[in-house]
Design a protein around this motif. Sequence first.
Motif, PDB file in Angstrom:
ATOM      1  N   ARG A   1      47.785  47.957  43.595  1.00  0.00           N
ATOM      2  CA  ARG A   1      48.321  49.043  44.625  1.00  0.00           C
ATOM      3  C   ARG A   1      46.940  50.007  43.870  1.00  0.00           C
ATOM      4  NH1 ARG A   1      53.724  50.011  41.057  1.00  0.00           N
ATOM      5  NH2 ARG A   1      52.311  49.427  39.823  1.00  0.00           N
ATOM      6  N   SER A   2      46.874  49.274  43.129  1.00  0.00           N
ATOM      7  CA  SER A   2      45.355  50.581  42.273  1.00  0.00           C
ATOM      8  C   SER A   2      44.129  49.689  42.197  1.00  0.00           C
ATOM      9  CB  SER A   2      45.657  52.042  41.334  1.00  0.00           C
ATOM     10  OG  SER A   2      45.740  50.943  40.046  1.00  0.00           O
ATOM     11  N   ARG A   3      43.261  50.665  42.119  1.00  0.00           N
ATOM     12  CA  ARG A   3      41.338  49.605  41.495  1.00  0.00           C
ATOM     13  C   ARG A   3      42.284  48.824  40.611  1.00  0.00           C
ATOM     14  NH1 ARG A   3      36.291  47.650  43.678  1.00  0.00           N
ATOM     15  NH2 ARG A   3      35.715  46.655  41.380  1.00  0.00           N
ATOM     16  N   ALA A   4      42.258  49.987  39.501  1.00  0.00           N
ATOM     17  CA  ALA A   4      42.289  49.270  38.414  1.00  0.00           C
ATOM     18  C   ALA A   4      43.552  48.528  37.892  1.00  0.00           C
ATOM     19  CB  ALA A   4      42.697  51.241  37.271  1.00  0.00           C
ATOM     20  N   GLU A   5      44.546  48.394  38.803  1.00  0.00           N
ATOM     21  CA  GLU A   5      45.241  47.519  38.222  1.00  0.00           C
ATOM     22  C   GLU A   5      44.886  45.961  38.973  1.00  0.00           C
ATOM     23  OE1 GLU A   5      50.094  49.239  38.953  1.00  0.00           O
ATOM     24  OE2 GLU A   5      49.034  49.219  40.290  1.00  0.00           O
ATOM     25  N   ALA A   6      43.957  46.268  39.612  1.00  0.00           N
ATOM     26  CA  ALA A   6      43.439  45.023  40.367  1.00  0.00           C
ATOM     27  C   ALA A   6      42.732  44.560  39.452  1.00  0.00           C
ATOM     28  CB  ALA A   6      42.465  45.149  41.745  1.00  0.00           C
ATOM     29  N   GLU A   7      41.934  45.403  38.601  1.00  0.00           N
ATOM     30  CA  GLU A   7      40.690  44.878  37.676  1.00  0.00           C
ATOM     31  C   GLU A   7      41.777  44.299  36.835  1.00  0.00           C
ATOM     32  OE1 GLU A   7      37.871  47.775  36.931  1.00  0.00           O
ATOM     33  OE2 GLU A   7      37.475  48.074  38.930  1.00  0.00           O
ATOM     34  N   ASP A   8      42.510  44.919  36.365  1.00  0.00           N
ATOM     35  CA  ASP A   8      43.488  44.211  35.494  1.00  0.00           C
ATOM     36  C   ASP A   8      43.804  43.101  35.239  1.00  0.00           C
ATOM     37  OD1 ASP A   8      43.641  46.368  34.395  1.00  0.00           O
ATOM     38  OD2 ASP A   8      45.544  47.039  35.063  1.00  0.00           O
ATOM     39  N   ALA A   9      44.006  42.711  37.098  1.00  0.00           N
ATOM     40  CA  ALA A   9      44.858  40.853  37.418  1.00  0.00           C
ATOM     41  C   ALA A   9      43.662  39.975  37.369  1.00  0.00           C
ATOM     42  CB  ALA A   9      45.819  41.337  38.279  1.00  0.00           C
ATOM     43  N   ILE A  10      42.289  40.445  37.798  1.00  0.00           N
ATOM     44  CA  ILE A  10      41.258  40.009  37.518  1.00  0.00           C
ATOM     45  C   ILE A  10      41.345  39.306  36.308  1.00  0.00           C
ATOM     46  CG2 ILE A  10      38.391  39.972  37.462  1.00  0.00           C
ATOM     47  CD1 ILE A  10      39.930  39.877  40.592  1.00  0.00           C
ATOM     48  N   GLU A  11      41.313  39.675  35.215  1.00  0.00           N
ATOM     49  CA  GLU A  11      41.291  39.442  34.121  1.00  0.00           C
ATOM     50  C   GLU A  11      42.031  37.897  34.292  1.00  0.00           C
ATOM     51  OE1 GLU A  11      41.283  42.379  30.907  1.00  0.00           O
ATOM     52  OE2 GLU A  11      39.833  43.058  31.519  1.00  0.00           O
ATOM     53  N   LEU A  12      43.147  38.256  34.579  1.00  0.00           N
ATOM     54  CA  LEU A  12      44.082  37.302  34.828  1.00  0.00           C
ATOM     55  C   LEU A  12      44.306  35.814  35.322  1.00  0.00           C
ATOM     56  CD1 LEU A  12      47.312  39.408  34.237  1.00  0.00           C
ATOM     57  CD2 LEU A  12      46.250  37.914  32.190  1.00  0.00           C
ATOM     58  N   VAL A  13      42.565  35.843  36.741  1.00  0.00           N
ATOM     59  CA  VAL A  13      42.507  34.683  37.267  1.00  0.00           C
ATOM     60  C   VAL A  13      41.651  33.725  36.274  1.00  0.00           C
ATOM     61  CG1 VAL A  13      41.030  34.256  39.144  1.00  0.00           C
ATOM     62  CG2 VAL A  13      42.525  36.060  39.476  1.00  0.00           C
ATOM     63  N   GLU A  14      42.371  32.560  36.423  1.00  0.00           N
ATOM     64  CA  GLU A  14      41.295  31.799  35.562  1.00  0.00           C
ATOM     65  C   GLU A  14      40.949  30.707  36.618  1.00  0.00           C
ATOM     66  OE1 GLU A  14      44.931  30.063  33.277  1.00  0.00           O
ATOM     67  OE2 GLU A  14      45.588  31.618  33.041  1.00  0.00           O
ATOM     68  N   VAL A  15      39.724  30.523  36.589  1.00  0.00           N
ATOM     69  CA  VAL A  15      38.671  29.859  37.684  1.00  0.00           C
ATOM     70  C   VAL A  15      38.017  29.132  36.672  1.00  0.00           C
ATOM     71  CG1 VAL A  15      36.924  29.444  39.422  1.00  0.00           C
ATOM     72  CG2 VAL A  15      37.960  31.069  38.813  1.00  0.00           C
ATOM     73  N   ASP A  16      38.281  27.573  36.847  1.00  0.00           N
ATOM     74  CA  ASP A  16      37.170  26.320  36.055  1.00  0.00           C
ATOM     75  C   ASP A  16      36.615  25.803  36.631  1.00  0.00           C
ATOM     76  OD1 ASP A  16      37.090  24.364  34.616  1.00  0.00           O
ATOM     77  OD2 ASP A  16      38.668  22.744  36.273  1.00  0.00           O
ATOM     78  N   TYR A  17      35.138  26.334  36.211  1.00  0.00           N
ATOM     79  CA  TYR A  17      34.067  25.744  36.819  1.00  0.00           C
ATOM     80  C   TYR A  17      33.441  24.780  36.275  1.00  0.00           C
ATOM     81  CZ  TYR A  17      33.503  31.141  38.615  1.00  0.00           C
ATOM     82  OH  TYR A  17      34.399  31.915  38.999  1.00  0.00           O
ATOM     83  N   GLU A  18      32.593  23.909  36.994  1.00  0.00           N
ATOM     84  CA  GLU A  18      31.254  22.959  36.289  1.00  0.00           C
ATOM     85  C   GLU A  18      30.140  23.807  36.799  1.00  0.00           C
ATOM     86  OE1 GLU A  18      32.265  19.973  38.657  1.00  0.00           O
ATOM     87  OE2 GLU A  18      30.252  18.933  37.468  1.00  0.00           O
ATOM     88  N   GLU A  19      29.234  23.917  35.961  1.00  0.00           N
ATOM     89  CA  GLU A  19      28.057  24.091  36.423  1.00  0.00           C
ATOM     90  C   GLU A  19      27.040  23.700  36.060  1.00  0.00           C
ATOM     91  OE1 GLU A  19      27.201  27.633  32.107  1.00  0.00           O
ATOM     92  OE2 GLU A  19      26.002  27.365  33.976  1.00  0.00           O
TER      93      GLU A  19
END
Lengths: 798, 278, 160
Positions: free
Chosen positions: A130-148
């Motif tokens: 709904r808002s950019r702030a909420e989108a940014e809040d949720a970005i912190e909850l996206v877990e990406v498993d990276y292999e460098e």
Amino acid sequence: MKIVQDMPPVLSALDRPNSYIGRSVPRPNLARLMQGRGQYVSDVVLPRMAHVAFARSPHAHARIRAIETGRAKSAPGVIAVVTGAELARVMTPWVGVLTHLKGIKSAPQHALAVDRACWRGEAVCAVVARSRAEAEDAIELVEVDYEELAPVTDAETALDPGTPVIHPDLGDNLTFERRHEAGAPDTAFAEADEVVEATFRFGRHTGVTNEPRAVVADWNPGEQRLTVYHGTQAPHMMQNLFAKHLALEEHQVRVITKDVGGSFGIKVHTYADEMATVALSKLLKRPVKFVADRIESFVTDIHARDHRVQARVAVKRDGTITAFEIDDLTGIGPYSVYPRTSGIEANQVVNLTGGPYTCPNYRALARVVFQNKNVMCQYRAVGHPIATAVTEGLVDLAAMRIGMDPVEIRRRNLIADDAYPTSGPSGIRFEQLSHHASLDKVLAMMDYRALRAEQARLREKGVHRGIGLASFIEVTNPSAAFYGVGGARISSQDGVTIRLDAQGAIICHTGVTEQGQGAEAVIAQVAASAFGVPIARVRVVTGDTDNTPYGGGTWASRAAGIGGEAAWQAGKALRANVLAVAGSILQAAPESLDIRNGTVIDRETGRERIGLDEVARVAYFRPDTLPPGFQAELMATRHYVPRAWPFAFTNGIQASLLEVDVETGFITLLKHWCVEDCGTVINPQLVDEQVRGGVVQGLGAVLFEHCLYDERGQLLNGNMADYLVPMACEMPDIAVGHVVSPTADSELGAKGAGEAGTAGAPACVMNAVNDALAPLGAATITEMPITPSVVLRALGRV
Amino acid sequence: MKPPAFAYAKARALDHAIELLGVDGARLLAGGQSLIATLNMRLSSPSLLVDINGIGGLEGIALRDGRLEIGALVRHVQAERSAEIARHAPLIARAMPHIGHAAIRNRGTLGGSIAFADPAAELPACLVALGGEVEIAGPEGRRTVAADDFFKDLFETALGPRDVLTAIRVPAATADTRVGFAELARRHGDYAMVGLAAAARADGKAPKDPRLVYFGVGTTPVRARKAEAALAGGSLDQAVAALAQDLAPQDDVQATAAVKTHLAGVLLRRVAQQLEAA
Amino acid sequence: MSPHLVDIRLTVNGEPVNERVEARKTLVDFLRDDLGLTGSHIGCEHGVCGACTVRVDGVVVRGCLMLAAQCDGARVETIEGVSDTGEIADLQEAFEKRNALQCGYCTPGMLLTAQELLARGGVPDRSAIREHLAGNYCRCTGYHAIVDAVESVAETRSKG
């Protein structure tokens, strides 16, 4: 509207009785902007609009093993969390190559990374909320498993056999290579009295538009139409790309560009996050807004200028320059940017080096390589500052070697003003340039001899001033040769439609766009002049693919020269149409009439015959009173594209006066001059301000701006506190002068002026710094930005 | 680039502020010119912001017992224009024009600059150079900490999580007070690459008891004690040479350690001239 | 009331405003998103560019470095307000005459900042003007025209 400055530098046959050409007419859209009533894309709000933020790769190169979105999806306000694989079902990938850059290659790039992230900052997952702030809040909850993965960051070793290949399918990390040879450079170097070599290094920098990139995409499934409010320079190009990669017809896509908070070439490319935003709107069937924040801008707005050029010049003791040779290497990030490619800057370096000089012998090699850093592409004055700094740096070094004044060596080698048409060392064709007249003019403006005398006096007191010069050439008014011939669906032609309204005012619709440079003012001035109304009776509409003629927009200094000519022709055509109606009403021969100040007059006597409002009234409301079979056509469209020359080259010269604190290495810019020749000057004030703004962008490049990466591909200074843009305090006053050599390719004769300042400023400041330091036995500085550290190193103080 | 969610409370009085700061994860908000930027960048995520801007009595500038006391909420613009500061703390007056820009100075507070303790900031160095002190109110009452003991490490000070910096105090300048200030910033208003705040007493040829405090060269304001001794001994050259021992700057995006040390020497020569001037 | 939401009463451009805002909302986001005053722009959100400059209680501040929650009881003025009152009409006219703006994105902040300098009276020299505007980023003009415009208004006002 008042005319604030009335100093037409050129009056020609174009100068109709009420001409605005050559006059400093204020821009028609300023009051709105000054009152905070502009309409930037950042300001756009639509019903049901959602906001997107992106999870971005923290690594320069990494395999994406898995993305866990569950927690993000259940966060407050979240509407959708979308991965690259999911978005790829809606939007197809793209490849940034063009056929006229022979051999250029790149890999498919997706709107969101799929499987692999190739630079730090590449978007890997989108959260819509709904808002950019909420989108940014949720970005912190996206877990990406990276292999460098091992990053490739150093362009110098990108082609070494031991270096990993970023896109294995391409075979190597070479994006593009161009070799060029003219005359007999080997013989020239062998026969030279002196050969001077240097390696020039240009810091990677970026555009830092004050308004970041912004897009609001609105897919309406009911209409099966996509409307995109987009801060872009090229609405029709983007219409094509949105349609193509969403499998839509172009007529299903409308791109609207109102006010844009600065562009400078940054906003003429395809950005993955913007494409993702448009795809998300299609996917979610609602408006989605993306405004890059400043931190995102630094890692995603295109960068430019990261070039290393090994160069040499051959010179005779009498000052004759006999050969140039360059070896340019540039790292452009992991993808060639779509659709213009990232080969153009290197290609321009090859084209432009040595350009102002009579020098038949030239050899150039340019190599463009992939690396795991943010992408590079075309930014204001593409290639020009590099080619100019290399050329002018070499010319000064040659002068120093043979003990000649920098002015004298230029006089001896600049192409003579009566030698045109001719070609430059790379084979580029020049219609008419004015290097010598420009040199004379700048020397007079700055009082070169007095400055030299003052410099000598101050040097005795321990004050170290430097004076630097840089002649340059500038690519403007590009024909299809720039992109179209390479297969890009980028329009080099542009159009203007002018319509008489029912009260006798005119409305102009044009495909060129307003980025703040004053395109709307120029179109209004030209249309008013050609048609014959006061400029206050002209309204200009730009930036809407539904409502403007098809055109290329704003880039490569094309809006005034190409859009302006289209306006000129359209204005003449509408005048003829209106005079036909007036002639019919007045029972006079249309050829005996003209339009002046909004009134139809007798061409010979100037006697007023009928007002335009009356012509419009009759044509629109009482056409029954016109003769049978006569149809009034109170709207006219004309298009224009340069045909005789692939580019309208312009030229100019800049000069810098500065002072170096030899203890601290700090440089104070005292004054700057620029003389440039953009042909017919439609609006002197707008041209001057384009030059000044461009100069300061060049001053930023030469003294301050640098995207600093570490060996892991991390940008170290991606914020405005650490990335130093030029601010008011450190910038000098800038004097601007003109020489006028119109192009005969158009009736107006106008060329572009947008690149001139940026093209020449770095070179002349570099030369001025070296001029200040040379008597101290300092090493020659050939790297940018010239920071205090660079100066201190050159002086051997650290 | 929006701040993470937090709660906000406006403190009515010092006690109230201290009470509110008892909330786990609470942070004090003064001028906010550094804090809010870090919040926008999500570099910090407090649970509660305790706004002290409404607390009365923290915006005064007054001379007491030979010391100039500057309230924590004195804004930079107020300090810049203050006749008291110009007269009694000329070093601070000299530093003020270098701090930030007009809009920042209208809002930023002196207390906030000291408490935030940016190692490249001007005021912490000035406070140390003047041998000033910091007045703190906390759950255990009020206490005073000498500037020399206040700055602990990078963005770390003697302030505890529930402490409120209420004022700074510096000895008022006397007739023999000499101060010097110089900094090198790439652009006006930027944090310094290297800066030097200095104070001494006039005493014939060499400045007596010089305090040379660098900023931008370490994790806190850095006193150059060997250089101070050399300068007091009358040798500027030795003082400059001693900087190699006094300072251990780190490379940063602006300059290498070697460049910073060189520039520190240049600044010392320039500031030494100011100290000599009557 | 949730401590994450704050009720504020203030005046904005002379009009009373009562709103409930998220504690984390910056003043410039509040003005733009909640009140539709989009003349204050967002350029960097970390206090460097000056595009968000507004006036609070008579002095210019960074709209991105203040929270809306802090503005309870405050008098906030934006470019829309000072344009409507005519307070800076002469400065706006000078900007137009001198083409001291191109894209216009920095302009509201630039005008408000310049007005603060001009309101002090006198005719500042060019370097003083540059110094006062040093916290407002303009990528388009190169600043020269802005300095010209501010200088000309200072001269006119000091005569008038």
